[in-house]
Design a protein around this motif. Sequence first.
Motif, mmCIF file in Angstrom:
data_model
loop_
_atom_site.group_PDB
_atom_site.id
_atom_site.type_symbol
_atom_site.label_atom_id
_atom_site.label_comp_id
_atom_site.label_asym_id
_atom_site.label_seq_id
_atom_site.Cartn_x
_atom_site.Cartn_y
_atom_site.Cartn_z
ATOM 1 N N GLN A 136 104.307 20.230 23.922
ATOM 2 C CA GLN A 136 103.774 19.202 24.810
ATOM 3 C C GLN A 136 104.844 18.771 25.804
ATOM 4 O O GLN A 136 105.896 18.274 25.421
ATOM 5 C CB GLN A 136 103.326 17.984 24.006
ATOM 6 N N PRO A 137 104.606 18.947 27.117
ATOM 7 C CA PRO A 137 105.570 18.485 28.120
ATOM 8 C C PRO A 137 105.754 16.974 28.010
ATOM 9 O O PRO A 137 104.789 16.223 27.900
ATOM 10 C CB PRO A 137 104.908 18.872 29.451
ATOM 11 N N HIS A 138 107.005 16.537 28.056
ATOM 12 C CA HIS A 138 107.296 15.152 27.712
ATOM 13 C C HIS A 138 108.113 14.406 28.764
ATOM 14 O O HIS A 138 107.804 13.263 29.095
ATOM 15 C CB HIS A 138 108.026 15.132 26.364
ATOM 16 N N TYR A 139 109.171 15.047 29.319
ATOM 17 C CA TYR A 139 110.130 14.285 30.136
ATOM 18 C C TYR A 139 111.017 15.261 30.888
ATOM 19 O O TYR A 139 111.436 16.289 30.342
ATOM 20 C CB TYR A 139 110.962 13.412 29.196
ATOM 21 N N GLY A 140 111.302 14.963 32.162
ATOM 22 C CA GLY A 140 112.109 15.854 32.977
ATOM 23 C C GLY A 140 113.600 15.720 32.727
ATOM 24 O O GLY A 140 114.120 14.621 32.530
ATOM 25 N N VAL A 141 114.293 16.847 32.739
ATOM 26 C CA VAL A 141 115.754 16.917 32.706
ATOM 27 C C VAL A 141 116.164 17.961 33.742
ATOM 28 O O VAL A 141 115.314 18.697 34.254
ATOM 29 C CB VAL A 141 116.289 17.294 31.301
ATOM 30 N N PRO A 142 117.450 18.041 34.098
ATOM 31 C CA PRO A 142 117.846 19.022 35.124
ATOM 32 C C PRO A 142 117.369 20.432 34.808
ATOM 33 O O PRO A 142 117.679 20.995 33.761
ATOM 34 C CB PRO A 142 119.381 18.922 35.105
ATOM 35 N N GLY A 143 116.560 20.983 35.700
ATOM 36 C CA GLY A 143 116.108 22.360 35.576
ATOM 37 C C GLY A 143 114.941 22.597 34.653
ATOM 38 O O GLY A 143 114.525 23.739 34.472
ATOM 39 N N GLY A 144 114.388 21.540 34.063
ATOM 40 C CA GLY A 144 113.291 21.787 33.138
ATOM 41 C C GLY A 144 112.705 20.526 32.554
ATOM 42 O O GLY A 144 112.768 19.450 33.152
ATOM 43 N N LEU A 145 112.135 20.678 31.363
ATOM 44 C CA LEU A 145 111.433 19.580 30.707
ATOM 45 C C LEU A 145 111.820 19.492 29.238
ATOM 46 O O LEU A 145 112.017 20.511 28.573
ATOM 47 C CB LEU A 145 109.913 19.795 30.776
ATOM 48 N N VAL A 146 111.906 18.265 28.748
ATOM 49 C CA VAL A 146 111.926 18.056 27.306
ATOM 50 C C VAL A 146 110.493 18.242 26.817
ATOM 51 O O VAL A 146 109.553 17.681 27.393
ATOM 52 C CB VAL A 146 112.422 16.649 26.946
ATOM 53 N N VAL A 147 110.320 19.045 25.787
ATOM 54 C CA VAL A 147 108.994 19.291 25.225
ATOM 55 C C VAL A 147 109.011 18.918 23.743
ATOM 56 O O VAL A 147 110.056 18.992 23.077
ATOM 57 C CB VAL A 147 108.552 20.757 25.416
ATOM 58 N N PHE A 176 101.561 13.553 35.720
ATOM 59 C CA PHE A 176 102.889 13.846 36.229
ATOM 60 C C PHE A 176 103.934 13.349 35.239
ATOM 61 O O PHE A 176 103.678 12.483 34.399
ATOM 62 C CB PHE A 176 103.122 13.212 37.612
ATOM 63 N N LEU A 177 105.141 13.921 35.356
ATOM 64 C CA LEU A 177 106.284 13.506 34.558
ATOM 65 C C LEU A 177 107.471 13.301 35.481
ATOM 66 O O LEU A 177 107.606 14.001 36.489
ATOM 67 C CB LEU A 177 106.633 14.575 33.519
ATOM 68 N N PRO A 178 108.356 12.348 35.173
ATOM 69 C CA PRO A 178 109.535 12.148 36.021
ATOM 70 C C PRO A 178 110.428 13.378 35.995
ATOM 71 O O PRO A 178 110.533 14.071 34.981
ATOM 72 C CB PRO A 178 110.217 10.934 35.380
ATOM 73 N N ALA A 179 111.086 13.647 37.115
ATOM 74 C CA ALA A 179 111.999 14.781 37.230
ATOM 75 C C ALA A 179 113.413 14.277 37.475
ATOM 76 O O ALA A 179 113.627 13.146 37.931
ATOM 77 C CB ALA A 179 111.569 15.707 38.372
ATOM 78 N N ALA A 180 114.392 15.134 37.178
ATOM 79 C CA ALA A 180 115.779 14.808 37.484
ATOM 80 C C ALA A 180 116.116 15.132 38.938
ATOM 81 O O ALA A 180 117.027 14.532 39.512
ATOM 82 C CB ALA A 180 116.716 15.567 36.541
ATOM 83 N N GLU A 181 115.376 16.058 39.517
ATOM 84 C CA GLU A 181 115.646 16.466 40.895
ATOM 85 C C GLU A 181 115.187 15.362 41.846
ATOM 86 O O GLU A 181 114.012 14.977 41.838
ATOM 87 C CB GLU A 181 114.926 17.776 41.191
ATOM 88 N N PRO A 182 116.078 14.822 42.695
ATOM 89 C CA PRO A 182 115.720 13.699 43.583
ATOM 90 C C PRO A 182 114.561 14.053 44.509
ATOM 91 O O PRO A 182 114.490 15.155 45.060
ATOM 92 C CB PRO A 182 117.010 13.452 44.378
ATOM 93 N N GLY A 183 113.639 13.104 44.682
ATOM 94 C CA GLY A 183 112.526 13.300 45.586
ATOM 95 C C GLY A 183 111.464 14.241 45.080
ATOM 96 O O GLY A 183 110.643 14.727 45.867
ATOM 97 N N GLU A 184 111.429 14.503 43.761
ATOM 98 C CA GLU A 184 110.453 15.426 43.196
ATOM 99 C C GLU A 184 109.919 14.884 41.876
ATOM 100 O O GLU A 184 110.550 14.033 41.234
ATOM 101 C CB GLU A 184 111.082 16.810 42.975
ATOM 102 N N VAL A 185 108.745 15.367 41.472
ATOM 103 C CA VAL A 185 108.196 15.078 40.148
ATOM 104 C C VAL A 185 107.600 16.361 39.578
ATOM 105 O O VAL A 185 107.294 17.300 40.314
ATOM 106 C CB VAL A 185 107.092 13.986 40.169
ATOM 107 N N TRP A 186 107.466 16.395 38.258
ATOM 108 C CA TRP A 186 106.745 17.464 37.601
ATOM 109 C C TRP A 186 105.274 17.091 37.503
ATOM 110 O O TRP A 186 104.948 15.926 37.262
ATOM 111 C CB TRP A 186 107.277 17.696 36.194
#
Length: 245
Positions: free
Chosen positions: A163-174, A118-128
């Motif tokens: 490579q998926p790396h880190y969550g940001v609003p609406g997506g992921l830093v890769v 899993f990766l942290p997400a910006a959306e509250p109460g959710e994870v990637w």
Amino acid sequence: GVAGVAAASVVAIAVAAVTAVRSDRGDNGDVASTSTSTDAVFDARTDTVLLFSDGSDGVTALDLDTGIAARRVIEEAGDQRYRIAITGDHLVVGSVGEIYAVPLDGGTSTLIDSATFFLPAAEPGEVWTVDFGRGREGAEIRRVTMDGTVVISSNTLDTDQYQPHYGVPGGLVVRGPDGLAIWDAATGVVGNPIAPSAARSQVVSDGRHIAWCDGPCEEAHIVDLERTGPPTAPVAPGRQFALSP
């Protein structure tokens, strides 16, 4: 060029700390009477509890207004790249194949996804979650809630290149061949590189900016996000830097 430097600054943080959370004790007389006691960490009331990770299977909560600390063992904690994330009123932990949401109030843990990590997400109460399932080309990337509801599911990211790396609003830093970029989950498109990246780049986001540095973080870089939103959920092991208010 690097944009947004004047809009935010970077500060060092203790790597053991997961985050600070607001206390829900309420504003009753008993709590107020202890807020300035000799056991309180500060003279002024803070309504804040600090959470610390022990780097293994436990977290310790320290109430700054009472000086009371309590430790909890999380049996589901495993070998994830981010050992613990906190979003809303849950911690998120797991091992390869099982991602769990652990209520902060001590309730029963919930299996929220069967995924590789899993990766942290910006959306509250959710994870990637990222799932490299057996017999499947590439990865299934999902954003899930703390009860396991899938909000977004996509297999459009070419994980052979990015490579998926880190969550940001609406997506992921890769992390890709040309450095760090942002993958938009709605369109499936990876944007232009925002930074050349060494293999061990660290990334943080407050929802309006993204900051990164390489290796020991001798120099930090900041740019504005095109799509803004809430800050990315805190994680442990902690990053060596954070965006200040």
